[in-house]
Design a protein around this motif. Structure first.
Motif, mmCIF file in Angstrom:
data_model
loop_
_atom_site.group_PDB
_atom_site.id
_atom_site.type_symbol
_atom_site.label_atom_id
_atom_site.label_comp_id
_atom_site.label_asym_id
_atom_site.label_seq_id
_atom_site.Cartn_x
_atom_site.Cartn_y
_atom_site.Cartn_z
ATOM 1 N N MET A 1 26.456 -7.657 -3.069
ATOM 2 C CA MET A 1 25.785 -8.800 -2.462
ATOM 3 C C MET A 1 26.582 -10.073 -2.717
ATOM 4 N N THR A 2 26.694 -10.899 -1.723
ATOM 5 C CA THR A 2 27.358 -12.189 -1.861
ATOM 6 C C THR A 2 26.358 -13.299 -1.567
ATOM 7 N N TRP A 3 26.247 -14.260 -2.491
ATOM 8 C CA TRP A 3 25.310 -15.367 -2.319
ATOM 9 C C TRP A 3 25.964 -16.469 -1.504
ATOM 10 N N SER A 21 20.737 -9.155 8.657
ATOM 11 C CA SER A 21 21.929 -9.997 8.743
ATOM 12 C C SER A 21 23.014 -9.581 7.756
ATOM 13 N N ASN A 22 22.625 -9.240 6.526
ATOM 14 C CA ASN A 22 23.606 -9.022 5.474
ATOM 15 C C ASN A 22 23.926 -7.570 5.184
ATOM 16 N N PHE A 23 23.083 -6.649 5.635
ATOM 17 C CA PHE A 23 23.320 -5.244 5.345
ATOM 18 C C PHE A 23 23.423 -4.379 6.601
ATOM 19 N N ALA A 24 22.547 -4.627 7.559
ATOM 20 C CA ALA A 24 22.525 -3.762 8.738
ATOM 21 C C ALA A 24 23.657 -4.076 9.713
ATOM 22 N N ALA A 25 23.824 -5.345 10.045
ATOM 23 C CA ALA A 25 24.792 -5.745 11.071
ATOM 24 C C ALA A 25 26.222 -5.502 10.610
ATOM 25 N N GLN A 26 26.917 -4.609 11.296
ATOM 26 C CA GLN A 26 28.310 -4.302 10.964
ATOM 27 C C GLN A 26 29.077 -3.991 12.253
ATOM 28 N N CYS A 278 17.971 -8.560 -7.446
ATOM 29 C CA CYS A 278 16.927 -7.619 -7.856
ATOM 30 C C CYS A 278 16.489 -6.743 -6.693
ATOM 31 N N LEU A 279 16.492 -7.296 -5.502
ATOM 32 C CA LEU A 279 16.076 -6.525 -4.335
ATOM 33 C C LEU A 279 17.209 -5.641 -3.822
ATOM 34 N N LYS A 284 24.365 -0.019 -1.256
ATOM 35 C CA LYS A 284 24.895 -0.080 0.085
ATOM 36 C C LYS A 284 23.756 0.101 1.081
ATOM 37 N N PHE A 285 24.047 -0.153 2.357
ATOM 38 C CA PHE A 285 23.019 -0.062 3.389
ATOM 39 C C PHE A 285 22.319 1.297 3.379
#
Length: 316
Positions: A1-3, A21-26, A278-279, A284-285
């Motif tokens: 994860m990148t903040w 946005s951050n995990f699904a879209a590739q 934490c979430l 990975k996706f």
């Protein structure tokens, strides 16, 4: 994860939106849902689109021209307007003929013409008047940019200018990676850097103090300097000058930070990054359960969410 500042805002608004946005879209996957998430994530309202267009003209054309040894003089307003008009017409035509639901392209290969509009997907398509008003606001914003002595003082005095799409990477205390995307960083020979954030809003709304404070802290903590950073670029965050440039309103707001501001921003980043970590749990996706990501409590957030079509299908 990148903040990042933007990802934190998305997370606070809707965890499910953050997941898409951050995990699904590739771009390099065959999973139909993840491909759709990629294209839905490119949607912009006509208001956001014209703001991004103004930023593109400044970041991709004006700023580079200032450090181009072949440029005999700074780019003039009429040059900028010609570029803006070309981009405006090309992107409008592309958006009017393409939808996120049916798009299947390599975005990077589409170039500057690529644009998808939120209204075409979920609302009535923008009218001719909507586009006319959008262009007037582009013209106004660029004219205000060119006529601002304060902005040009920064641009002309700087010994180095760094603009998007380049980012600033930094590391939090717990090892979490952070990234910031300042619109412009201006370095000087004998004084601290200046960070400018371009805004193209019809009303002032919330100020960008915290956003710019995040950028200042990120620059002071930068873990890897870009190749063209000056040798003595490192400065404490409280020394970095911050400017919010509301171009449509022709208004500049200067912010100064103190130690209390920095402590507040550090706490804000650390606490939000911890909640996100934490979430995500470093997974990975394919290891994540979409059901663990809460949807927004406010229905109005869903109405303006670019992923609403995918999310609606998922909860049915």
């Amino acid at each position: 994860m990148t903040w990042s500042y933007s990802s934190q805002r998305t997370f606070a608004r809707c965890q499910r939106q953050w997941f898409y946005s951050n995990f699904a879209a590739q771009p390099r996957v065959k999973d139909p849902m993840r491909r759709r998430a990629l294209y839905y994530g490119q949607l912009n309202t006509i208001s956001a689109w014209r703001g991004r267009l103004v930023d593109t003209v400044i970041s991709s054309y004006v700023v580079p021209s200032l450090s181009d040894p072949l440029s005999e003089e700074p780019m003039q307003l009429q040059d900028g307007l010609r570029i803006a008009r070309r981009l405006f017409d090309e992107q409008r035509a592309y958006a009017c003929h393409n939808r996120a639901a049916t798009t299947e392209v390599t975005i990077s290969k589409e170039g500057e013409k690529f644009a998808l509009l939120f209204e075409n997907e979920y609302q009535a398509p923008p009218s001719e008047d909507d586009f006319d008003n959008a262009w007037i606001e582009v013209e106004t914003s660029l004219a205000n940019f060119w006529e601002s002595d304060a902005i040009w003082s920064v641009l002309n005095e700087a010994t180095g200018l760094i603009s998007q799409p380049r980012s600033i990477s930094f590391e939090l205390a717990n090892g979490t990676k952070g990234v910031a995307f300042p619109d412009l960083i201006a370095f000087f020979a004998d004084k601290p850097p200046t960070i400018i954030d371009w805004k193209v809003h019809a009303n002032a709304g919330n100020n960008a103090r915290r956003q710019l404070a995040v950028y200042a802290l990120a620059l002071s903590m930068c873990s890897k300097a870009h190749f063209d950073f000056p040798p003595d670029w490192k400065r404490p965050a409280i020394e970095i000058k911050l400017i919010e440039a509301q171009l449509l309103l022709d208004r500049l707001t200067h912010y100064e930070l103190d130690d209390e501001d920095i402590a507040e921003v550090e706490t804000f980043i650390a606490s939000s990054a911890y909640e996100m970590e934490c979430l995500a749990e470093g997974k990975k996706f394919t290891e994540l359960d979409m059901g663990d990501f809460r949807t927004a409590h406010d229905g109005t957030a869903c109405e303006v969410c670019v992923y609403q079509a995918i999310c609606t299908e998922a909860v049915q």
